[in-house]
Design an enzyme around this catalytic site. Structure first.
Site, mmCIF file in Angstrom:
data_model
loop_
_atom_site.group_PDB
_atom_site.id
_atom_site.type_symbol
_atom_site.label_atom_id
_atom_site.label_comp_id
_atom_site.label_asym_id
_atom_site.label_seq_id
_atom_site.Cartn_x
_atom_site.Cartn_y
_atom_site.Cartn_z
ATOM 1 N N TYR A 168 -2.742 -1.039 9.937
ATOM 2 C CA TYR A 168 -2.760 -1.700 8.628
ATOM 3 C C TYR A 168 -1.504 -1.367 7.832
ATOM 4 C CZ TYR A 168 -4.083 -2.481 3.742
ATOM 5 O OH TYR A 168 -4.101 -2.874 2.421
ATOM 6 N N SER A 210 0.851 -1.185 0.000
ATOM 7 C CA SER A 210 0.000 0.000 0.000
ATOM 8 C C SER A 210 0.885 1.232 0.000
ATOM 9 C CB SER A 210 -0.892 0.023 1.252
ATOM 10 O OG SER A 210 -1.481 1.303 1.430
#
Length: 269
Positions: A163, A150
């Site tokens: 996360y 990400s």
């Protein structure tokens, strides 16, 4: 699908790819592009109905595919996935670890031990376990592995700190695995997607937020799953045979604007 050079077509023809989280979004775009280039694809997803539909779409278009239902966090799932691939196609050439999850949304200070552990573990160990099982299953020289990270892995985000910490760890593991597997002729790389218009990321971009987030991106639009799929195919393909241990950020330039979302920092001019 657009023009594809003959050399790239030849590279994927007859080879086999495993893609986790492949029934929707980025994973679905990846298997679609691989299948049209002649690769057989093994799709993983948790929803059997959606998974079956994705497989049928590929088969109806003339591709070769099977679906393996299961939760990638299940300790027994990596062996099940690799076993199904070997049983159906007899080989493995590419692995794309795309599935991800988060058990906590909010400040790190508010995260409990269980949610923290689940989020970090689920974004690291399944990818490692699948790679281990693929190597044990005979991943040949010339194979490639791509881990989907990400763009937040290198930035601070107000609600996704746990996360993105998991994704940062995944990138670190990617670097180490690239060193371990490089001598075998296997490349291991990662991709950092920005905001991609998938259902999973809907809370970030749907409704009025799409326009606000788009204005923060130098390219003035959010990403499409095909934007990431194109990058995955590059890293799996013949033109990237000396690309190993790298992280490719695909975010329209958003990284250079700032980490917070639109309502936090205003509109990019």
């Amino acid at each position: 699908m657009g023009h594809v050079s003959e050399g790239v077509d030849d590279w994927f023809e007859g080879k086999v790819a495993i893609v986790t989280g492949a029934s929707r979004g980025i994973g679905r775009a990846v298997v679609g592009k691989l299948a049209v280039r002649g690769a057989s694809v093994v799709l993983n997803g948790r929803d059997q109905v959606v998974l079956d539909l994705a497989v049928k779409e590929i088969e109806d278009a003339g591709g070769s595919a099977i679906g393996v239902q299961g939760d990638f966090a299940d300790p027994e799932f990596p062996e099940k996935l690799i076993g199904a691939c070997q049983s159906e196609f007899g080989r493995i050439d590419f692995v794309v670890n795309n599935a991800a999850t988060s058990a906590h949304s909010g400040r790190v200070l508010d995260c409990g031990r269980e949610a923290f552990s689940k989020t970090i573990l689920s974004n690291t160990w399944p990818a490692v376990a699948i790679i281990q099982a693929a190597v044990a299953g005979g991943l040949p020289e010339g194979s490639s592995i791509v881990n989907i990270s990400s763009a937040g892995a290198q930035r601070v985000h107000e609600t996704a700190g746990v996360y993105t910490a998991g994704k940062s760890a995944l990138e670190s593991l990617t670097f180490t695995l690239s060193r371990e597997l490089g001598p075998r002729g296997v490349t291991v790389n990662a991709i950092e997607p920005g905001i991609i218009k998938t259902d999973l990321a809907g809370a970030i971009w749907k409704g009025e937020r799409e326009a606000a987030e788009s204005r923060l991106i130098p390219m003035q639009r959010l990403g499409d799953p095909s934007d990431i799929a194109n990058a995955v195919l590059y890293l799996l393909g013949p033109d990237a045979r000396w690309v190993n241990g790298s992280v490719l950020r695909i975010d329209g330039g958003r990284f250079h604007v700032g980490g917070e979302s639109a309502h936090k920092i205003g509109v990019f001019q």
